[in-house]
Design a protein around this motif. Structure first.
Motif, PDB file in Angstrom:
ATOM      1  N   UNK A 204       0.839  -1.245  -0.157  1.00  0.00           N
ATOM      2  CA  UNK A 204       0.073   0.044  -0.082  1.00  0.00           C
ATOM      3  C   UNK A 204       0.792   1.381  -0.001  1.00  0.00           C
ATOM      4  N   UNK A 205       0.268   2.252  -0.860  1.00  0.00           N
ATOM      5  CA  UNK A 205       1.017   3.539  -0.658  1.00  0.00           C
ATOM      6  C   UNK A 205       0.101   4.484   0.262  1.00  0.00           C
ATOM      7  N   UNK A 206       0.702   4.910   1.329  1.00  0.00           N
ATOM      8  CA  UNK A 206      -0.043   5.629   2.396  1.00  0.00           C
ATOM      9  C   UNK A 206      -0.079   7.028   2.102  1.00  0.00           C
ATOM     10  N   UNK A 207      -1.043   7.822   2.051  1.00  0.00           N
ATOM     11  CA  UNK A 207      -1.160   9.148   2.088  1.00  0.00           C
ATOM     12  C   UNK A 207      -1.674   9.881   3.165  1.00  0.00           C
ATOM     13  N   UNK A 208      -1.084  10.739   3.371  1.00  0.00           N
ATOM     14  CA  UNK A 208      -1.373  11.686   4.749  1.00  0.00           C
ATOM     15  C   UNK A 208      -1.537  13.028   4.715  1.00  0.00           C
ATOM     16  N   UNK A 209      -2.621  13.456   5.217  1.00  0.00           N
ATOM     17  CA  UNK A 209      -3.001  15.047   5.313  1.00  0.00           C
ATOM     18  C   UNK A 209      -1.832  15.696   6.368  1.00  0.00           C
ATOM     19  N   UNK A 210      -1.936  16.873   6.464  1.00  0.00           N
ATOM     20  CA  UNK A 210      -0.807  17.344   7.322  1.00  0.00           C
ATOM     21  C   UNK A 210      -0.751  16.950   8.711  1.00  0.00           C
ATOM     22  N   UNK A 211      -2.013  16.805   9.393  1.00  0.00           N
ATOM     23  CA  UNK A 211      -2.208  16.676  10.878  1.00  0.00           C
ATOM     24  C   UNK A 211      -2.396  15.169  11.106  1.00  0.00           C
TER      25      UNK A 211
END
Ligand SMILES: C[S@@+](CC[C@H](N)C(=O)[O-])C[C@H]1O[C@@H](n2cnc3c(N)ncnc32)[C@H](O)[C@@H]1O
Length: 379
Positions: A204-211
């Protein structure tokens, strides 16, 4: 416990949220709030005519105190939004004066004031300063406040980089202000968020918003829990405090007939979890739901929950606390089906076993090492 915020000419009763968990030593405001309010009061004559965008007003102290103005309360946290609403109601203030905006929604154009409480996560501040590039006008006054220890060179450098000339006030009661004069016109720069990392256990490629928690790599606790997930065949599972959703994603992938509900109080966490299911398991979106919620509060009572999986938080803002974990366990006990399972991971020094025993009457240790235990309780 001090809940009376008597400041300048106003008196307010302010509580953190939820009120029943307020610890005797916690306040719902701090010295930075007082500095910010003093500065605004000294600078702005007709506060009721001002449009004020307030960022990261943790428990609503600023929004309550400035309630005559046209307020936009911008926060990534549902708990902050709920705290503000609770305190507005407690003090019989006007909730219609406040527009609640989460940190992924655009802010209103050309406010008179932008008032920022510096958040714990610098990445969130960076995201917010980039958003502000598209919003501030020549009339906008920008002021930020925080405890002295939270204002580092890197904090000021972000203001300089994204907005313009920045200086600070002298410290008072261990807090200080940041004043910023934007170099107009500003060009909105592309945001570096969400950022992405690759997971080892699953492709999996895990995307993360800033917080989002574990924005740069998988959390050690999450990694251990992924190796010790329960059998979720044909089950409805809540990934409670889902963050970027790594636990729920693994369940969706491993159990083709499981339904997963991703829940977190952070709007950015729930948005990240959704992005991660969309990107990694696009055909499985119909088995996933995404709910911004304080613990399990937003889950309908009739919902049939078989499993709650949780890597609980152990702090709220800068306070180390187990009260959120406690509420999560209580909510899980309330909302699970009879025979349903709560499975958690926790640092061994935390008193999770005692809490589970009190609520569920017992627990099993699924796995443990020097630092962590994975515990399971059945309703
Ligand atoms: C230790 S992190 C775990 C995140 C993710 N499950 C993982 O294992 O990487 C705890 C999560 O709980 C969330 N959280 C904190 N307070 C909460 C609350 N009152 N209700 C729901 N979620 C909360 C945080 O935003 C954070 O994402």
């Amino acid at each position: 416990m001090n809940t009376s915020f008597n400041f300048l000419e106003k008196s307010l009763e302010l509580y953190r949220y939820p009120k029943r968990f307020t610890h005797p030593s916690w306040q719902a405001w701090d010295a930075a709030d007082e500095l910010l309010l003093t500065h605004i009061q000294q600078t702005q004559e007709n506060i009721h005519q001002a449009r004020i965008v307030i960022l990261n007003d943790d428990f609503g102290a600023l929004s309550c105190w400035l309630n005559q103005a046209d307020i936009h309360h911008v926060s990534d946290s549902l708990v902050s939004q709920k705290a503000c609403k609770q305190n507005i109601k407690l003090n019989q203030l006007d909730n219609s004066q406040i527009t609640y905006i989460d940190s992924l929604t655009p802010m209103p154009q050309a406010p008179d004031w932008v008032v920022i409480k510096i958040p714990k996560t610098l990445a969130l501040l960076e995201h917010q300063l980039i958003q502000l590039q598209g919003v501030v006008s020549a009339k906008t006054k920008i002021v930020a406040g925080a405890k002295v220890k939270m204002i580092q060179k890197s904090t000021l450098a972000l203001f300089e980089k994204y907005l313009g000339t920045t200086h600070t006030s002298l410290a008072k009661k261990k807090a200080r202000l940041i004043f910023c004069e934007p170099d107009l016109p500003l060009q909105q720069q592309p945001s570096p968020y969400p950022t992405v990392w690759e997971m080892q256990q699953e492709p999996f490629s895990i995307s993360n918003h800033a917080n989002v928690f574990a924005r740069q790599q998988i959390d050690i606790g999450a990694r251990l829990l992924i190796d010790n997930l329960p059998d979720c065949r044909a089950k409805t599972v809540v990934d409670l405090g889902c963050g970027n959703g790594v636990l729920g994603l693994c369940i969706l992938k491993r159990y083709e007939d499981a339904q997963v509900i991703f829940m977190d109080e952070s709007h950015m966490a729930v948005a990240s979890a959704k992005l991660n299911v969309q990107n990694n398991l696009p055909d499985q979106m119909d088995r996933a739901r995404f709910i911004v919620s304080n613990c399990l509060e937003e889950l309908e009572n009739h919902q049939q929950i078989d499993k709650v999986i949780c890597n609980p938080p152990f702090h709220q803002l800068n306070t180390i606390t187990d009260h959120i974990a406690t509420q999560m366990f209580e909510d899980a006990h309330l909302k699970l089906k009879k025979g349903g399972e709560l499975r958690i991971i926790g640092n061994r020094h935390l008193e999770y076993p005692q809490k589970l025993k009190r609520l569920f009457g017992g627990y099993n240790v699924i796995s443990s090492d020097k630092k962590f235990s994975i515990l399971s309780s059945l309703k």
